[in-house]
Design an enzyme around this catalytic site. Structure first.
Site, PDB file in Angstrom:
ATOM      1  N   GLU A  89      -4.630   7.622  -3.706  1.00 32.53           N
ATOM      2  CA  GLU A  89      -4.633   6.511  -2.751  1.00 32.53           C
ATOM      3  C   GLU A  89      -3.359   5.680  -2.849  1.00 32.53           C
ATOM      4  O   GLU A  89      -2.824   5.213  -1.843  1.00 32.53           O
ATOM      5  CB  GLU A  89      -5.848   5.596  -3.008  1.00 32.53           C
ATOM      6  CG  GLU A  89      -7.201   6.254  -2.766  1.00 32.53           C
ATOM      7  CD  GLU A  89      -7.820   6.833  -4.022  1.00 32.53           C
ATOM      8  OE1 GLU A  89      -9.049   6.782  -4.158  1.00 32.53           O
ATOM      9  OE2 GLU A  89      -7.072   7.359  -4.888  1.00 32.53           O
ATOM     10  N   LYS A 297      -7.508  -2.250  -5.301  1.00 33.18           N
ATOM     11  CA  LYS A 297      -6.287  -2.214  -4.490  1.00 33.18           C
ATOM     12  C   LYS A 297      -6.608  -2.136  -3.000  1.00 33.18           C
ATOM     13  O   LYS A 297      -5.987  -2.823  -2.180  1.00 33.18           O
ATOM     14  CB  LYS A 297      -5.395  -1.052  -4.935  1.00 33.18           C
ATOM     15  CG  LYS A 297      -4.784  -1.300  -6.316  1.00 33.18           C
ATOM     16  CD  LYS A 297      -3.774  -0.250  -6.739  1.00 33.18           C
ATOM     17  CE  LYS A 297      -3.142  -0.637  -8.081  1.00 33.18           C
ATOM     18  NZ  LYS A 297      -2.090   0.272  -8.519  1.00 33.18           N
ATOM     19  N   LYS A 430       9.386   1.715  -7.219  1.00 33.60           N
ATOM     20  CA  LYS A 430       9.757   0.357  -6.794  1.00 33.60           C
ATOM     21  C   LYS A 430      11.253   0.269  -6.488  1.00 33.60           C
ATOM     22  O   LYS A 430      11.657  -0.267  -5.467  1.00 33.60           O
ATOM     23  CB  LYS A 430       9.417  -0.660  -7.897  1.00 33.60           C
ATOM     24  CG  LYS A 430       7.950  -0.975  -8.070  1.00 33.60           C
ATOM     25  CD  LYS A 430       7.797  -2.134  -9.050  1.00 33.60           C
ATOM     26  CE  LYS A 430       6.341  -2.464  -9.328  1.00 33.60           C
ATOM     27  NZ  LYS A 430       5.743  -1.544 -10.307  1.00 33.60           N
ATOM     28  N   LYS A 465      10.747 -10.467  -3.342  1.00 34.92           N
ATOM     29  CA  LYS A 465       9.288 -10.502  -3.168  1.00 34.92           C
ATOM     30  C   LYS A 465       8.774 -11.941  -3.069  1.00 34.92           C
ATOM     31  O   LYS A 465       7.956 -12.256  -2.204  1.00 34.92           O
ATOM     32  CB  LYS A 465       8.597  -9.774  -4.339  1.00 34.92           C
ATOM     33  CG  LYS A 465       8.661  -8.258  -4.225  1.00 34.92           C
ATOM     34  CD  LYS A 465       7.873  -7.574  -5.320  1.00 34.92           C
ATOM     35  CE  LYS A 465       6.389  -7.702  -5.087  1.00 34.92           C
ATOM     36  NZ  LYS A 465       5.590  -6.795  -5.923  1.00 34.92           N
TER      37      LYS A 465
END
Length: 497
Positions: A89, A297, A430, A465
């Site tokens: 996922e 999540k 990331k 962010k």
């Protein structure tokens, strides 16, 4: 418009025909889990159609993920170049973010046809109003959604696990499905049956080493349940359903552990084993992980969107999933509703554009051919035990290098010596998603940048962010009101440039 089986079939066909052998399970020995994001779009020739006709749609898989593993806390890196969580996922969602970045590049830089149209504010975009996205997973998400009541008349997949298992989660699972010979023998931690089965609790969640299967026919609507062993309140806590009807003899179990600060599981035998509604972390092999369960999540994405903080700089509103479809496996509509929607339904005071979505939850009747259950059914007795596939596959609908195959968080084949080099980074790590974001930003003239990127000089991943203020406000509200124990990585894991 579309059915759960159509979505499942499309994803299975995509997996079979569009993904190479690399990263797929070894036949008769390994299994994996599959997840995907499907774009649903009305066909172009319907503008003049009669309103009473069913809407014809085109369905396109835009991202795929496979995988069952996570890295432990000690293997995390401050350079952002490792995948901490490689559950299917999560890989599918990160691959979806890669697709969204490409679509923003088409819209903002190349002025080509894209899923995005200009928003009302400078530098912002929004999803075309006729599009929606459906999330597919071949298995119930690990964590809270996997705590499902097991009814007396269902096939029992294995003995109840001994309570000692909870205190020793680092032992590798045997992979053997035990017959329920003698329930008391199984509850006795010293019995040979328990020693043989080791870590075989009933769990539908596809954890890499805590999974077992029960009645594969369990449909989306579980019957009403009751149990002579539990009080009405205890039963409601376990199942989220009112008593009456068939007897609950146990629950399918999740390998995900309660996070520090949460109430914790009782560990009692049978249906009261788990406490429902709690935040959980995925288990590691000896080394605790910092990865929240897939149930947690998905619940978070249902409030904050799937795009994450970085992409929110370019978006007028979050990108939400319209539906979640689960393949054939142990499943409970009530558990899914509780885990993905119910835990956050009272969250309020969110910034404009954010909200708790009433995502549609459905189950398909089609089994994934490389799921543990399907492989187990085809495997000959003498072929040894099944193990989860060590690799994870990410695929995005992008023109350049759509495929990303990893193992232990790095591109498959990476040596210890190679770690730290550019070629030793997953395309959905990331640092690589941040690099794609920076590339997009540099291709747009500064006078067309969104306001959130113009107020101050931003350098690090963490700074970018944090500067997505509406997203951060929404995340703060969600933590304060529903997910206060969520494990957050320290800021020094986000200081890379």
């Amino acid at each position: 418009m579309w059915t759960a089986d159509e979505i499942a079939r499309l994803c299975y066909e995509h997996y079979g025909s569009r993904l190479p052998k690399q990263g797929k399970p070894e036949p008769n020995r390994e299994w994996t889990l599959l997840a995907a994001v499907v774009k649903i779009q009305p066909t172009a020739d319907q503008a003049g159609d009669r309103p009473d006709r069913p809407v014809q749609v085109t369905k396109e898989v835009v991202s795929v993920g496979t995988g069952t593993k996570c890295i432990g806390q000690s293997k995390m890196r401050k350079s952002g170049d490792i995948l901490n969580d490689s559950h299917a996922e999560v890989i599918a969602r990160r691959s979806f973010q890669r697709y969204l970045l490409h679509q923003l590049h088409l819209a903002a830089t190349l002025k080509e046809e894209s899923i995005f149209v200009p928003g009302t504010q400078r530098g912002l975009w929004k999803l075309r109003p006729d599009l929606l996205f459906v999330f597919f997973s071949s298995h119930t998400p690990c964590g809270d959604a996997s705590i499902i009541p097991m009814l007396e008349f269902e096939d029992q997949p294995c003995c109840p696990v001994s309570r000692d298992w909870a205190n020793n989660p680092s032992v590798e699972a045997s992979g053997n499905l035990e017959a329920p010979e003698d329930k008391r023998k199984c509850e006795d931690s010293d019995s040979p049956v328990t020693k043989k089965m080791r870590l075989e609790p009933r769990t539908p969640d596809g954890m890499a080493h805590h999974q077992s299967f029960g009645n594969q026919e369990s449909g989306p609507n579980s019957p009403d349940v009751s149990s002579s062993n539990l009080t009405a309140e205890e039963l409601a806590t376990v199942t989220g359903m009112a008593p009456g009807g068939a007897k609950v003899v146990d629950v399918y179990r999740t390998g995900a552990k309660c996070v520090p600060g949460e109430a914790g599981d009782s560990g009692k035998p049978g249906a009261a084993y788990h406490q429902v509604g709690l935040l959980r972390v995925k288990p590691g092999r000896g080394d605790r992980t910092c990865s929240m369960s897939c149930s947690d999540k998905l619940a978070r994405w249902n409030v904050l969107g799937c795009q994450g903080a970085l992409l929110m700089h370019f978006l007028e509103e979050p990108i939400y999933l319209s539906a979640v479809v689960i393949g054939k496996c142990p499943y409970s509509q009530e558990a899914m509703q509780r885990a993905l929607i119910g835990r956050c339904q009272n969250v309020s005071a969110l910034p404009e554009g954010f909200g708790v979505q009433e995502v549609k939850l459905q189950q398909s009747d089609l089994l994934f051919e490389q799921s543990r259950c399907a492989v187990q059914a085809k495997k000959a007795e003498n072929q040894g035990r099944l193990v989860p596939c060590g690799a994870a596959i990410g695929w995005s609908a992008v023109p350049e290098q759509p495929l990303d195959v990893t193992a232990n968080g790095f591109p498959q084949g990476t040596t210890k010596k190679g770690i730290g080099r550019l070629q030793a980074r997953s395309r959905i790590s990331k640092v690589e998603l941040f690099r794609s974001f920076q590339k997009l930003l540099s291709s747009i003239s500064e006078d067309k940048w969104p306001d959130s990127l113009r107020v101050q000089k931003l350098v690090t991943y963490h700074e970018y962010k944090e500067a997505a203020s509406t997203y951060q406000q929404a995340w703060s509200a969600l933590r304060k009101q529903a997910f206060g124990s969520w494990i957050r990585n320290p800021p020094d894991y986000q200081q890379f440039k």
